[in-house]
Design an enzyme around this catalytic site. Structure first.
Site, PDB file in Angstrom:
ATOM      1  N   ALA A   1     -11.848  -2.304   3.001  1.00 44.53           N
ATOM      2  CA  ALA A   1     -10.528  -2.679   2.492  1.00 44.53           C
ATOM      3  C   ALA A   1      -9.596  -1.491   2.610  1.00 44.53           C
ATOM      4  O   ALA A   1     -10.046  -0.366   2.840  1.00 44.53           O
ATOM      5  CB  ALA A   1     -10.628  -3.130   1.037  1.00 44.53           C
ATOM      6  N   ASN A   2      -8.308  -1.733   2.453  1.00 42.43           N
ATOM      7  CA  ASN A   2      -7.340  -0.643   2.359  1.00 42.43           C
ATOM      8  C   ASN A   2      -7.022  -0.409   0.891  1.00 42.43           C
ATOM      9  O   ASN A   2      -7.145  -1.336   0.079  1.00 42.43           O
ATOM     10  CB  ASN A   2      -6.045  -1.019   3.084  1.00 42.43           C
ATOM     11  CG  ASN A   2      -6.129  -0.748   4.564  1.00 42.43           C
ATOM     12  OD1 ASN A   2      -7.214  -0.591   5.117  1.00 42.43           O
ATOM     13  ND2 ASN A   2      -4.980  -0.706   5.203  1.00 42.43           N
ATOM     14  N   ALA A   3      -6.582   0.792   0.569  1.00 40.39           N
ATOM     15  CA  ALA A   3      -6.189   1.090  -0.811  1.00 40.39           C
ATOM     16  C   ALA A   3      -4.831   0.446  -1.084  1.00 40.39           C
ATOM     17  O   ALA A   3      -3.869   0.707  -0.360  1.00 40.39           O
ATOM     18  CB  ALA A   3      -6.102   2.594  -1.015  1.00 40.39           C
TER      19      ALA A   3
END
Ligand code: C5P
Length: 212
Positions: free
Chosen positions: A22-24
């Site tokens: 995932a991305n932050a």
């Protein structure tokens, strides 16, 4: 009044049934944009990945997990919208071959092959018509390079504006922002909270959509 489509939060890309990349992203920028648009009386559609914060009451919410689901939801909503604001931190890559079963832990290394995801803003940029499109560019490293990369993204994604911000804003309340426009302008907006940025940006972009 405008119909405003906002992408928000991260996306998740499965490695196996229990693991993902995932991305932050907390979803706070998307929530602030939605709240600012609702406060002005606009209709707000939010397409959100699994974010820490929920969109504000009054927004129409479509929940997605992956970048491809985010694109499909946006493609469905975009034709009836006047403004698109891409505040989501979309995963640019996904595992090429997600496993059907959980991989058991052992001491060996594990190499993942990643393949590119579609770019939501760039894809919708090709069918933009007279809509107003706005993106965000989160950049690390020296500022001169960051401005140049933001300008490239504005062109590649066929945007009217792009908001440049530094990586320190991830998950935080405030950050330093610059607003780059299609006409070549590049304005420092200074240190602001995400809510302050949203209250500045939303009237600007919805006013442009009425002019179109
Ligand atoms: O290219 P980069 O990821 O830095 O661009 C950021 C902007 O593009 C953000 O507005 C983000 O929401 C959008 N984006 C997208 N689809 C992607 C990657 C980024 O819509 N796959």
């Amino acid at each position: 009044m405008a119909r405003v489509l906002i992408t928000s939060g991260p996306t998740r890309e499965a490695i196996d049934p229990v693991r993902f990349i995932a991305n932050a992203s907390s979803g706070r920028m998307g929530r602030a944009l939605a709240a600012a648009a609702l406060a002005l009386g606009h209709t707000v559609e939010v397409v959100t990945g699994p974010a820490e914060v929920a969109p504000p009451p009054g927004a129409r919410i479509t929940r997605v997990e992956t970048a491809r689901q985010m694109l499909a939801a946006c493609e469905r909503l975009h034709p009836s919208c006047d403004v698109l604001i891409g505040a989501a931190a979309v995963c640019d890559y996904r595992p090429a071959a997600p496993l059907a079963e959980k991989r058991r832990r052992d001491a060996s290394t594990w190499t993942l092959e990643l393949i590119a995801n579609p770019d939501v803003l760039a894809t919708l940029g090709r069918v933009k018509g007279s809509r107003v499109h706005v993106g965000f560019a989160l950049e690390t490293g020296p500022l001169a390079g960051a401005h140049a990369r933001a300008r490239e993204k504005l062109a590649e994604k066929n945007l009217d504006w792009i908001v440049l911000n530094a990586a320190e804003t991830i998950g935080g309340d405030r950050g330093a922002y610059w607003l780059l426009a299609r006409d070549g302008s590049d304005r420092a907006l200074g240190e602001r909270t995400k809510e302050e940025l949203a209250r500045h940006l939303v009237p600007l972009v919805t006013a442009r959509s009425r002019e179109a």
